[in-house]
Design a protein around this motif. Structure first.
Motif, PDB file in Angstrom:
ATOM      1  N   PRO A 171       1.016  -1.184  -0.192  1.00  0.00           N
ATOM      2  CA  PRO A 171      -0.078   0.115  -0.068  1.00  0.00           C
ATOM      3  C   PRO A 171       0.849   1.269   0.112  1.00  0.00           C
ATOM      4  N   ASN A 172       0.230   2.195  -0.338  1.00  0.00           N
ATOM      5  CA  ASN A 172       0.753   3.787  -0.066  1.00  0.00           C
ATOM      6  C   ASN A 172       0.301   4.458   0.980  1.00  0.00           C
ATOM      7  N   VAL A 173       1.100   5.442   1.285  1.00  0.00           N
ATOM      8  CA  VAL A 173       0.700   6.120   2.443  1.00  0.00           C
ATOM      9  C   VAL A 173      -0.590   6.935   2.019  1.00  0.00           C
ATOM     10  N   GLY A 174      -1.978   6.739   3.025  1.00  0.00           N
ATOM     11  CA  GLY A 174      -2.818   7.323   2.667  1.00  0.00           C
ATOM     12  C   GLY A 174      -4.019   6.319   2.312  1.00  0.00           C
ATOM     13  N   ASP A 175      -3.468   5.263   1.634  1.00  0.00           N
ATOM     14  CA  ASP A 175      -4.324   4.005   1.350  1.00  0.00           C
ATOM     15  C   ASP A 175      -4.965   3.461   2.503  1.00  0.00           C
ATOM     16  N   VAL A 176      -6.175   2.725   2.151  1.00  0.00           N
ATOM     17  CA  VAL A 176      -6.882   1.945   2.918  1.00  0.00           C
ATOM     18  C   VAL A 176      -7.185   0.599   2.603  1.00  0.00           C
ATOM     19  N   LEU A 177      -6.900  -0.487   3.135  1.00  0.00           N
ATOM     20  CA  LEU A 177      -7.082  -1.795   2.607  1.00  0.00           C
ATOM     21  C   LEU A 177      -8.191  -2.556   3.727  1.00  0.00           C
ATOM     22  N   ILE A 178      -9.263  -3.212   2.931  1.00  0.00           N
ATOM     23  CA  ILE A 178     -10.130  -3.600   3.993  1.00  0.00           C
ATOM     24  C   ILE A 178     -10.564  -5.013   3.446  1.00  0.00           C
ATOM     25  N   TRP A 179     -10.810  -6.194   4.408  1.00  0.00           N
ATOM     26  CA  TRP A 179     -11.163  -7.255   4.135  1.00  0.00           C
ATOM     27  C   TRP A 179     -11.981  -8.078   5.211  1.00  0.00           C
ATOM     28  N   GLU A 180     -12.547  -9.361   4.855  1.00  0.00           N
ATOM     29  CA  GLU A 180     -13.377  -9.743   5.842  1.00  0.00           C
ATOM     30  C   GLU A 180     -12.361 -10.448   6.866  1.00  0.00           C
ATOM     31  N   SER A 181     -12.705 -10.372   8.223  1.00  0.00           N
ATOM     32  CA  SER A 181     -12.000 -10.557   9.211  1.00  0.00           C
ATOM     33  C   SER A 181     -11.578 -12.152   9.282  1.00  0.00           C
ATOM     34  N   TRP A 182     -12.096 -13.040   8.536  1.00  0.00           N
ATOM     35  CA  TRP A 182     -11.609 -14.445   8.562  1.00  0.00           C
ATOM     36  C   TRP A 182     -10.431 -14.664   7.790  1.00  0.00           C
ATOM     37  N   LEU A 183     -10.295 -13.485   7.114  1.00  0.00           N
ATOM     38  CA  LEU A 183      -8.982 -13.549   6.126  1.00  0.00           C
ATOM     39  C   LEU A 183      -7.575 -13.666   6.796  1.00  0.00           C
ATOM     40  N   ARG A 184      -6.845 -14.846   6.677  1.00  0.00           N
ATOM     41  CA  ARG A 184      -5.485 -14.721   7.464  1.00  0.00           C
ATOM     42  C   ARG A 184      -4.555 -13.797   6.836  1.00  0.00           C
ATOM     43  N   HIS A 185      -3.708 -12.954   7.443  1.00  0.00           N
ATOM     44  CA  HIS A 185      -2.854 -12.059   6.997  1.00  0.00           C
ATOM     45  C   HIS A 185      -1.556 -11.905   8.014  1.00  0.00           C
ATOM     46  N   GLU A 186      -0.618 -11.333   7.358  1.00  0.00           N
ATOM     47  CA  GLU A 186       0.537 -10.873   8.412  1.00  0.00           C
ATOM     48  C   GLU A 186       1.289  -9.776   7.788  1.00  0.00           C
ATOM     49  N   VAL A 187       2.224  -9.372   8.556  1.00  0.00           N
ATOM     50  CA  VAL A 187       3.098  -8.355   8.210  1.00  0.00           C
ATOM     51  C   VAL A 187       4.563  -8.827   8.181  1.00  0.00           C
ATOM     52  N   PRO A 188       5.059  -9.160   6.973  1.00  0.00           N
ATOM     53  CA  PRO A 188       6.676  -9.572   7.283  1.00  0.00           C
ATOM     54  C   PRO A 188       7.675  -8.681   7.760  1.00  0.00           C
ATOM     55  N   MET A 189       8.918  -9.160   7.897  1.00  0.00           N
ATOM     56  CA  MET A 189       9.766  -8.377   8.306  1.00  0.00           C
ATOM     57  C   MET A 189       9.985  -6.848   7.743  1.00  0.00           C
ATOM     58  N   ASN A 190       9.958  -5.898   8.631  1.00  0.00           N
ATOM     59  CA  ASN A 190      10.161  -4.472   8.034  1.00  0.00           C
ATOM     60  C   ASN A 190      11.890  -4.538   7.720  1.00  0.00           C
ATOM     61  N   MET A 191      12.254  -4.349   6.490  1.00  0.00           N
ATOM     62  CA  MET A 191      13.408  -4.187   6.143  1.00  0.00           C
ATOM     63  C   MET A 191      14.011  -2.694   5.793  1.00  0.00           C
ATOM     64  N   SER A 192      13.151  -1.736   6.161  1.00  0.00           N
ATOM     65  CA  SER A 192      13.402  -0.422   6.174  1.00  0.00           C
ATOM     66  C   SER A 192      14.234  -0.058   7.515  1.00  0.00           C
ATOM     67  N   GLU A 193      14.957   0.738   7.324  1.00  0.00           N
ATOM     68  CA  GLU A 193      15.590   1.509   8.665  1.00  0.00           C
ATOM     69  C   GLU A 193      14.550   2.391   9.242  1.00  0.00           C
ATOM     70  N   ASP A 194      13.571   2.789   8.660  1.00  0.00           N
ATOM     71  CA  ASP A 194      12.731   3.587   9.387  1.00  0.00           C
ATOM     72  C   ASP A 194      11.252   2.938   9.676  1.00  0.00           C
ATOM     73  N   ASP A 195      10.569   3.547  10.474  1.00  0.00           N
ATOM     74  CA  ASP A 195       9.213   2.749  11.017  1.00  0.00           C
ATOM     75  C   ASP A 195       8.198   2.828  10.124  1.00  0.00           C
ATOM     76  N   ARG A 196       7.694   1.768  10.117  1.00  0.00           N
ATOM     77  CA  ARG A 196       6.321   1.514   9.141  1.00  0.00           C
ATOM     78  C   ARG A 196       5.175   1.463  10.147  1.00  0.00           C
ATOM     79  N   ILE A 197       4.355   2.555   9.651  1.00  0.00           N
ATOM     80  CA  ILE A 197       3.368   3.121  10.692  1.00  0.00           C
ATOM     81  C   ILE A 197       1.828   3.085  10.334  1.00  0.00           C
ATOM     82  N   SER A 198       1.048   2.202  10.887  1.00  0.00           N
ATOM     83  CA  SER A 198      -0.476   2.055  10.253  1.00  0.00           C
ATOM     84  C   SER A 198      -1.409   2.031  11.417  1.00  0.00           C
ATOM     85  N   VAL A 199      -2.785   2.374  11.092  1.00  0.00           N
ATOM     86  CA  VAL A 199      -3.597   2.038  12.085  1.00  0.00           C
ATOM     87  C   VAL A 199      -4.775   0.992  11.366  1.00  0.00           C
TER      88      VAL A 199
END
Length: 206
Positions: A171-199
């Motif tokens: 995703p890009n900054v300012g994007d929203v992604l939405i899915w049904e709550s049963w869908l399994r998901h994960e966030v792989p390792m952040n390879m950036s030196e800076d923080d990945r921030i989401s809500v």
């Protein structure tokens, strides 16, 4: 004549927040996330006790829209996006609405990851993205049929998207992604030196 059809489709909604109205300023939202994280001693303690890299307010502050005006503005937009997705899913809500259940901040530093999971007590879940530096991890989505595939061969590397076992969405900054709550998901390792921030957020059937 032979026919092959796609059945039981898994839907993923993606849009700019601003598609539904004026979105909160990205820099102000990022500063608010850091300010809340700095003051949230209960959240910091939970992260330390549970080995969570970086910071999440999931176990401490999940009513951000009630506490902070900038998040109240965000929730108004999320309500509209979730309603649009619910229409696409053709839910029969019996005259009721999907209501925000909780909303929380995630700050993932370099090397941090969020293991595969679902949101079992919700109907709709999603995330909007506040900071996505170069090298920040995409969202990884898993085919919900994986546990039933048993002896199925692996898919070809160039298989079309709807046939793959995992989908990565950057995703890009300012994007929203939405899915049904049963869908399994994960966030792989952040390879950036800076923080990945989401809500992130959950909606329930009121």
């Amino acid at each position: 004549m032979s026919e092959i059809r796609s059945l039981f489709v898994t839907r993923l909604y993606r849009a700019p927040l601003s598609e539904m109205g004026e979105a909160p300023d990205a820099a102000e939202m990022e500063a608010s996330c850091y300010s809340i994280a700095e003051d949230d001693e209960a959240g910091q303690a939970w992260c330390e006790e549970n080995g969570y890299p970086g910071y999440t307010s999931y176990a401490s502050l999940t009513d951000l829209g009630w506490r902070f005006p900038i998040f109240a503005d965000l929730v108004k937009l999320l309500d509209l996006h979730v309603a649009a997705f619910a229409r696409d899913l053709e839910f029969d809500l019996d005259g009721r609405e999907l209501k925000l259940e909780d909303i929380w901040i995630n700050i993932l530093p370099e090397g941090g990851m969020h293991a595969s999971h679902i949101h079992p007590h919700s109907v709709i879940s999603g995330t909007t993205y506040v900071a996505m530096p170069d090298g920040a991890s995409a969202l990884k989505l898993e085919d919900p049929r994986s546990a039933m595939m048993m002896a199925a061969p692996a898919r070809n590397k160039d298989a079309r998207e709807e046939m793959r076992s995992f989908i990565y969405v950057a995703p890009n900054v300012g994007d929203v992604l939405i899915w049904e709550s049963w869908l399994r998901h994960e966030v792989p390792m952040n390879m950036s030196e800076d923080d990945r921030i989401s809500v992130s957020f959950n909606y329930n059937w009121a």
